[in-house]
Scaffold this motif. Structure first.
Motif, mmCIF file in Angstrom:
data_model
loop_
_atom_site.group_PDB
_atom_site.id
_atom_site.type_symbol
_atom_site.label_atom_id
_atom_site.label_comp_id
_atom_site.label_asym_id
_atom_site.label_seq_id
_atom_site.Cartn_x
_atom_site.Cartn_y
_atom_site.Cartn_z
ATOM 1 N N UNK A 1 53.060 39.108 47.635
ATOM 2 C CA UNK A 1 52.199 39.133 46.449
ATOM 3 C C UNK A 1 50.920 38.362 46.758
ATOM 4 N N UNK A 2 49.811 38.800 46.142
ATOM 5 C CA UNK A 2 48.506 38.243 46.499
ATOM 6 C C UNK A 2 47.608 38.034 45.291
ATOM 7 N N UNK A 3 46.635 37.158 45.491
ATOM 8 C CA UNK A 3 45.547 36.999 44.539
ATOM 9 C C UNK A 3 45.832 36.045 43.401
ATOM 10 N N UNK A 4 44.840 35.885 42.542
ATOM 11 C CA UNK A 4 44.947 34.956 41.422
ATOM 12 C C UNK A 4 46.136 35.274 40.528
ATOM 13 N N UNK A 5 46.385 36.566 40.293
ATOM 14 C CA UNK A 5 47.505 36.952 39.447
ATOM 15 C C UNK A 5 48.759 37.268 40.253
ATOM 16 N N UNK A 6 48.705 37.120 41.572
ATOM 17 C CA UNK A 6 49.843 37.335 42.475
ATOM 18 C C UNK A 6 50.533 38.673 42.193
ATOM 19 N N UNK A 7 49.762 39.745 42.341
ATOM 20 C CA UNK A 7 50.279 41.094 42.102
ATOM 21 C C UNK A 7 50.996 41.615 43.342
#
Length: 456
Positions: A320-326
């Motif tokens: 999972x990645x990014x600010x919202x961890x998608x």
């Protein structure tokens, strides 16, 4: 005159017996007990197999599913409640193999056929830092110990008992090791024994758990194979060589165990500092997309902090990645092309959260719907529906977050989850997850001079 003919006929019949095994049957070692299927005994626990937000998952599940796909076999799972039942079932030939985090021990080697080793663990005595617990083996004699029945833990304790005769313990089949760790965390039992990998995963949720001391050397986990399936054992050995050499096994271990650091308590000072240092650069995105999907922007921002600490480049070993961890599948479904782009990530997170809000039953009061949706974001909506069903059965209000958060932890107990559609869930995790987000939101709104009311 007829003797040659009789001899020929006799030879012919003997050949038929040999060819068709009608006189002295010869066991043919097929790959599996059911043609075209790989029947696997498995346990519904976090380190083995469970239903997550995006379907079936778990380290053992992913491993055995990959092997079944490699062999071109349909995977048939037989979920068994306890180690005792697993061992009995595989001994009775009820499946092709047992994949359940089973330790290879000398005693078990005498009874069972093991496949290749794939994981190394160590047995550890576990206590609660907030309560008295033994610091060494000798002190363990003064504590009540509860462990799983018919496990490698019992074998090691019996060895230790030879050195410390007053050592005593109770055995149970009513709990899993994860549930016993939960009992230690709650202060209901003094200590238990757990494999190091199980403890590492649970300390993320129960940081008060402490390793007292190990009671074994490092040991190997391996699958147990049906004794009649020697060809299966050979195929399994070949396949494990392939995934070990390719790095695939290491990647799978990293996915499930590479992110097992302890969850820290809320650090108010760090969070407050980041409200000033990180939030201003992305606040407009929270406000824009929260409004689009009818979500309080401070709630969306608090959720993002829980996920990534507002780090746009955050990446976890699970992918999972990014600010919202998608996750990648979720991002693709939402039309997000770059998860590390702050605006895209926040847009995708808001969209997905909005979808979950729409799936919360209409009977849930407006002010409590966000809690249900966030819990579903963490554990999967199926488990939320199960919790609501269980709440009704227990005489609680399925539309009250207060009642649901008291029911969710019960989804980790066999007594309750065995009759539910989606099975086992680590029920404390979504409760802690939601409470932390509300805590971050309260701090954020206090810092910004805002007010809001959240479900308790």
């Amino acid at each position: 005159m007829r003797k040659p003919g009789i001899r020929c006929m006799t030879l012919f019949l003997l050949l038929l017996c040999l060819l068709f095994s009608s006189c002295n049957p010869v066991k043919i070692d097929s790959i599996s007990i059911n043609p075209g299927k790989l029947t696997v005994l498995i346990r519904n626990i976090p380190t083995v197999y469970y239903e997550g937000p995006e379907g079936k998952m778990g380290f053992e599940y992913d491993l055995v599913k990959a092997f079944a796909d490699h062999m071109g076999l349909e995977l048939k799972l037989k979920v068994v409640d306890s180690v005792t039942d697993i061992l009995k079932a595989i001994e009775n030939g009820e499946a092709d193999l047992a994949a359940a985090g089973l330790t290879r021990t000398d005693e078990r080697e005498k009874r069972f056929l093991f496949g290749p080793d794939y994981f190394t663990v160590q047995q550890q005595v576990v206590g609660n830092r907030s309560h008295p617990y033994p610091r060494k083996a000798e002190e363990l004699q003064n504590f009540d110990l509860l462990v799983l029945k018919n496990t490698s833990y019992v074998e090691e304790l019996k060895k230790l008992q030879q050195q410390y005769p007053k050592l005593h313990w109770q055995e149970t089949d009513e709990y899993s090791t994860d549930q016993l760790l939960e009992q230690v965390w709650l202060g209901k039992i003094s200590c238990t024994v757990a494999d190091s990998n199980i403890l590492a995963m649970n300390r993320r949720y129960f940081p008060e758990l402490m390793v007292a001391f190990p009671i074994s050397e490092e040991q190997s986990l391996a699958w147990i194979i049906n004794r009649k399936k020697l060809r299966l054992k050979a195929k399994l050995a070949q396949w494990f060589d392939i995934i070990k050499n390719s790095g695939r096994l290491a990647e799978l271990k990293d996915r499930y165990y590479g992110y097992t650091e302890i969850f820290d308590y809320v650090d108010i000072k760090v969070f407050t500092r980041r409200i000033s240092s990180r939030l201003p650069e992305i606040q407009e995105f929270f406000q824009k997309y929260a409004a689009q999907y009818h979500i309080p922007w401070t709630l969306l921002a608090a959720k993002a902090y829980q996920e990534s600490h507002w780090d746009p480049n955050a990446v976890s070993p699970t992918g999972v990645k990014g600010i919202m961890m998608l996750t990648l599948p979720t991002a693709k479904a939402l039309g997000i092309t770059n998860r590390l782009d702050p605006e895209q990530s926040i847009k995708g997170g808001a969209h997905y959260f909005g979808q979950l809000l729409d799936r919360v039953p209409e009977s849930v009061p407006e002010k409590q719907r966000a809690a249900f949706a966030m819990a579903a974001y963490n554990v999967g909506m199926g488990h939320i529906y199960d919790a609501r069903k269980l709440a009704r059965k227990l005489g609680k209000d399925p539309d009250s977050w207060k009642d649901i958060k008291s029911v969710l932890p019960l989804l980790s107990r066999k007594k309750y989850y065995k009759d539910l559609q989606h099975g086992y869930a680590r029920g404390y995790e979504p409760v802690i997850y939601v409470e932390r987000i509300f805590n971050y939101r309260n701090i954020l709104e206090q810092k910004l001079g805002l007010l809001s009311t959240h479900p308790g």
